[in-house]
Design a protein around this motif. Structure first.
Motif: not given
Length: 263
Positions: A196-214
């Motif tokens: 879903t658009a607006g979802a973000t990764g976990d900064p503490g784990a160094g995750e990047s924001d996920p790419i929105p997908l239907p």
């Protein structure tokens, strides 16, 4: 000749002797024919016998049949405030009793406004709404010789549900089961919730924001298995995408005091 009358003391003593003898005869069983001596079994037994001694079984308990049932229990028709019919498990109306569970005798009716919408999601939710579940392929095939499952034109219409009205054409029939298969490999073959658009990764784990997908909740690669009567032997009739409509029937558990199904 002079007659000597016994004194009152002698008469009283004689009466006492007679009474004592009568009591002894009664206690010893000596008397009339109906008061014949009781014949008692010579040895103890695990089987109840008149005037016998009951022996414990190997488990050091009296046999259940040796314990008499009181008159009330023999004719009891209630358990507390419940009648016998309230504690007897039964199948809902319009269903067939398969021993420990029940199944609709025919396909579940679909409201006019829902015709064409009776896909896997509709069927599973409708069965739960009615208090049951969509049966699996093995449950349907296992019941083939007792239930008129959908079947081919050449099957026996008295033991199977076949198409006999030519007004809308004639065709072979099959019905939906809850059994699912995938036609391709990989996790996406079973659907995806996407990202879903607006979802973000976990900064503490160094995750990047996920790419929105239907989302893809009903992929064509996820399909339900269909079955048919196959002359009371049951058979697999292929699979259809979960978004495809098909006739179905619901299964139900037996319930206490329940003999009607609410639609």
């Amino acid at each position: 000749m002079r007659i000597v009358k016994p004194s009152p003391t002698v008469l009283a003593a004689a009466a006492l002797v007679v009474s004592t003898l009568a009591l002894l005869f009664t206690m010893s069983g000596i008397g009339s024919a109906k008061d014949a001596p009781v014949r008692r079994p010579s040895t103890p037994s695990t089987k109840p016998q008149p005037y016998g001694i009951l022996r414990l079984g190997a488990n050091r308990k009296f046999p259940a049949k040796a314990i008499p049932t009181v008159g009330k229990a023999k004719t009891a028709s209630k358990l507390g405030d419940l009648a016998a019919k309230d504690v007897t498990t039964t199948c809902p109306n319009d269903t067939i009793d398969l021993g420990t569970w029940c199944i609709l005798s025919g396909a579940q009716p679909v409201d006019t406004e829902d015709v064409g919408k009776n896909d896997y999601f509709y069927a599973t939710q409708k069965c739960v709404e009615l208090g049951g579940w969509l049966p699996s392929a093995e449950e349907l095939i296992g019941a083939a010789d007792q239930v008129k499952l959908a079947s081919t034109l050449d099957d026996n219409s008295t033991t199977a549900s076949t198409d006999i009205l030519p007004d809308d054409g004639l065709g072979d029939r099959r019905e939906m089961s809850s059994t699912l298969v995938t036609t391709t490999a990989g996790s996406s073959a079973a659907g995806s919730e996407g990202s879903t658009a607006g979802a973000t990764g976990d900064p503490g784990a160094g995750e990047s924001d996920p790419i929105p997908l239907p989302a893809d909740p009903a992929p064509d690669s996820l399909q339900y298995v269909t079955v048919f009567d196959n002359h009371d032997k049951g058979g697999f009739a292929g699979s259809k995408p979960v978004s495809s409509p098909e006739r179905f029937r619901c299964a139900f558990a037996k319930k206490q005091g329940q003999n009607a199904r609410e639609d």
